[in-house]
Design a protein around this motif. Structure first.
Motif, mmCIF file in Angstrom:
data_model
loop_
_atom_site.group_PDB
_atom_site.id
_atom_site.type_symbol
_atom_site.label_atom_id
_atom_site.label_comp_id
_atom_site.label_asym_id
_atom_site.label_seq_id
_atom_site.Cartn_x
_atom_site.Cartn_y
_atom_site.Cartn_z
ATOM 1 N N UNK A 199 0.817 -1.220 0.000
ATOM 2 C CA UNK A 199 0.000 0.000 0.000
ATOM 3 C C UNK A 199 0.848 1.266 0.000
ATOM 4 N N UNK A 200 1.916 1.269 0.797
ATOM 5 C CA UNK A 200 2.777 2.452 0.825
ATOM 6 C C UNK A 200 3.388 2.711 -0.548
ATOM 7 N N UNK A 201 3.747 1.656 -1.226
ATOM 8 C CA UNK A 201 4.361 1.815 -2.549
ATOM 9 C C UNK A 201 3.328 2.246 -3.582
ATOM 10 N N UNK A 202 2.125 1.736 -3.489
ATOM 11 C CA UNK A 202 1.115 2.011 -4.503
ATOM 12 C C UNK A 202 0.503 3.395 -4.394
ATOM 13 N N UNK A 203 0.605 4.030 -3.250
ATOM 14 C CA UNK A 203 -0.003 5.346 -3.084
ATOM 15 C C UNK A 203 0.885 6.483 -3.572
ATOM 16 N N UNK A 204 2.064 6.148 -4.068
ATOM 17 C CA UNK A 204 2.906 7.167 -4.699
ATOM 18 C C UNK A 204 3.265 6.697 -6.100
ATOM 19 N N UNK A 205 3.534 7.644 -6.965
ATOM 20 C CA UNK A 205 3.860 7.301 -8.348
ATOM 21 C C UNK A 205 5.204 6.578 -8.406
ATOM 22 N N UNK A 206 5.240 5.528 -9.209
ATOM 23 C CA UNK A 206 6.480 4.776 -9.388
ATOM 24 C C UNK A 206 6.460 4.092 -10.751
ATOM 25 N N UNK A 207 7.640 3.734 -11.207
ATOM 26 C CA UNK A 207 7.728 3.068 -12.497
ATOM 27 C C UNK A 207 7.220 1.639 -12.377
ATOM 28 N N UNK A 208 6.642 1.157 -13.442
ATOM 29 C CA UNK A 208 6.127 -0.201 -13.508
ATOM 30 C C UNK A 208 7.034 -0.974 -14.448
ATOM 31 N N UNK A 209 7.751 -1.927 -13.896
ATOM 32 C CA UNK A 209 8.646 -2.750 -14.690
ATOM 33 C C UNK A 209 7.859 -3.936 -15.210
ATOM 34 N N UNK A 210 7.480 -3.903 -16.492
ATOM 35 C CA UNK A 210 6.650 -4.964 -17.048
ATOM 36 C C UNK A 210 7.445 -6.245 -17.286
ATOM 37 N N UNK A 211 8.766 -6.179 -17.258
ATOM 38 C CA UNK A 211 9.576 -7.376 -17.423
ATOM 39 C C UNK A 211 9.788 -8.102 -16.108
ATOM 40 N N UNK A 212 9.461 -7.454 -15.009
ATOM 41 C CA UNK A 212 9.652 -8.022 -13.677
ATOM 42 C C UNK A 212 8.747 -9.220 -13.448
ATOM 43 N N UNK A 213 9.117 -10.064 -12.532
ATOM 44 C CA UNK A 213 8.297 -11.227 -12.177
ATOM 45 C C UNK A 213 7.236 -10.804 -11.161
ATOM 46 N N UNK A 214 6.163 -10.195 -11.643
ATOM 47 C CA UNK A 214 5.112 -9.667 -10.789
ATOM 48 C C UNK A 214 4.339 -10.777 -10.086
ATOM 49 N N UNK A 215 4.457 -11.990 -10.536
ATOM 50 C CA UNK A 215 3.726 -13.114 -9.974
ATOM 51 C C UNK A 215 4.484 -13.814 -8.845
ATOM 52 N N UNK A 216 5.743 -13.428 -8.598
ATOM 53 C CA UNK A 216 6.574 -14.160 -7.643
ATOM 54 C C UNK A 216 6.097 -13.999 -6.190
ATOM 55 N N UNK A 237 -3.368 -7.715 -14.230
ATOM 56 C CA UNK A 237 -4.120 -6.660 -14.916
ATOM 57 C C UNK A 237 -3.215 -5.480 -15.241
ATOM 58 N N UNK A 238 -2.359 -5.082 -14.292
ATOM 59 C CA UNK A 238 -1.458 -3.963 -14.566
ATOM 60 C C UNK A 238 -0.468 -4.300 -15.681
ATOM 61 N N UNK A 239 0.068 -5.517 -15.684
ATOM 62 C CA UNK A 239 0.996 -5.912 -16.749
ATOM 63 C C UNK A 239 0.288 -5.908 -18.100
ATOM 64 N N UNK A 240 -0.947 -6.389 -18.125
ATOM 65 C CA UNK A 240 -1.712 -6.415 -19.363
ATOM 66 C C UNK A 240 -2.048 -5.002 -19.833
ATOM 67 N N UNK A 241 -2.467 -4.147 -18.905
ATOM 68 C CA UNK A 241 -2.784 -2.763 -19.270
ATOM 69 C C UNK A 241 -1.552 -2.015 -19.735
ATOM 70 N N UNK A 242 -0.412 -2.272 -19.111
ATOM 71 C CA UNK A 242 0.817 -1.569 -19.491
ATOM 72 C C UNK A 242 1.269 -1.949 -20.890
ATOM 73 N N UNK A 243 0.990 -3.165 -21.308
ATOM 74 C CA UNK A 243 1.371 -3.605 -22.645
ATOM 75 C C UNK A 243 0.428 -3.094 -23.718
ATOM 76 N N UNK A 244 -0.710 -2.544 -23.319
ATOM 77 C CA UNK A 244 -1.729 -2.159 -24.279
ATOM 78 C C UNK A 244 -1.444 -0.845 -24.998
ATOM 79 N N UNK A 245 -0.441 -0.100 -24.551
ATOM 80 C CA UNK A 245 -0.113 1.117 -25.283
ATOM 81 C C UNK A 245 1.385 1.167 -25.538
ATOM 82 N N UNK A 246 1.741 1.893 -26.594
ATOM 83 C CA UNK A 246 3.108 1.881 -27.099
ATOM 84 C C UNK A 246 4.095 2.625 -26.241
#
Length: 173
Positions: free
Chosen positions: A18-35, A143-152
Motif C-alpha cells: 500500500x505504501x508503494x502504490x499510493x505514490x507514483x512509481x515506475x512499472x517494470x513490465x519485465x519483472x516477475x510480478x507473480x513471484x 491486470x497492470x501488466x496487461x494494461x501496461x502492454x496495451x499502449x506503445x
C-alpha cells in the motif's frame, strides 16, 4: 508458521504494497510480478489449519468466498490504478482514490466474513487471509501488466475509474 508470524507477514506485505502504490512509481513490465503472490500462496497452503477439521465443508466454503473477495479486490484495484507513459517511454503507475475505496470494501467484506465464521463456530486460520491476499496481488499484477502492454512507447495515460471527473495531468515524482 504460527498464526502470529502469519499475521505479521500479512501486515508487512500489505503495508509495503500500500505504501508503494499510493505514490507514483515506475512499472517494470519485465519483472516477475507473480513471484510474491506465488510465495504467499505456497506459505499459506503449507499450513495444516487452513480448513477447520470439525467443519470442513463450511470452512471450505468460507475459504472459497475469501478467494473470490481477494480476486475481486485485485481486479478492482488493477482497473482503478492509473497508468501512463513518460516521454522517455517508461511506464508509471499510481493508485487512485477509487483504488483506496476498493481496498476498504475488500477489508470490510473480509471482516464480515470473519465475523460470519466466528458466529458459525468455525476455527479460522490466518493462512486463509494470506491466500486471499496472494490472489489479490496476483490478479492486480496481471491486470497492470496487461494494461501496461496495451499502449506503445509514448502515449497518453490509460484511463482509470474516475479520471474523466478531473483533469488528466501527470503526477510528478
Amino acid at each position: 508458521m504460527s498464526g502470529l508470524v502469519n499475521a505479521l507477514v500479512i501486515v508487512a506485505v500489505v503495508g509495503t504494497v500500500l505504501a508503494r502504490q499510493l505514490r507514483a512509481h515506475t512499472l517494470d513490465t519485465d519483472r516477475r510480478w507473480w513471484l510474491l503472490p506465488l510465495v504467499l500462496a505456497v506459505v499459506a497452503l503449507r499450513e495444516p489449519g487452513i480448513l477447520d477439521a470439525h467443519h470442513r465443508v463450511e470452512s471450505a466454503a468460507l475459504l472459497a468466498v475469501e478467494l473470490l473477495i481477494g480476486l475481486a479486490t485485485g481486479a478492482g484495484w488493477g482497473w482503478t490504478t492509473r497508468i501512463w507513459t513518460a516521454p522517455d517511454g517508461t511506464v508509471w503507475t499510481r493508485s487512485t482514490k477509487a483504488s483506496v475505496a476498493v481496498w476498504g470494501v475488500g477489508i470490510a467484506l473480509r471482516a464480515g466474513l470473519f465475523a460470519l465464521g466466528s458466529a458459525l463456530g468455525l476455527h479460522q486460520d490466518s493462512s486463509a487471509l494470506m491466500l486471499g491476499l496472494a490472489g489479490t496481488l496476483l490478479v492486480r499484477g496481471g491486470i497492470l501488466a496487461w494494461r501496461a502492454q496495451s499502449f506503445g512507447v509514448a502515449g497518453r495515460p490509460a484511463p482509470a475509474y474516475g479520471d474523466e471527473m478531473r483533469s488528466a495531468w501527470k503526477e510528478r515524482v
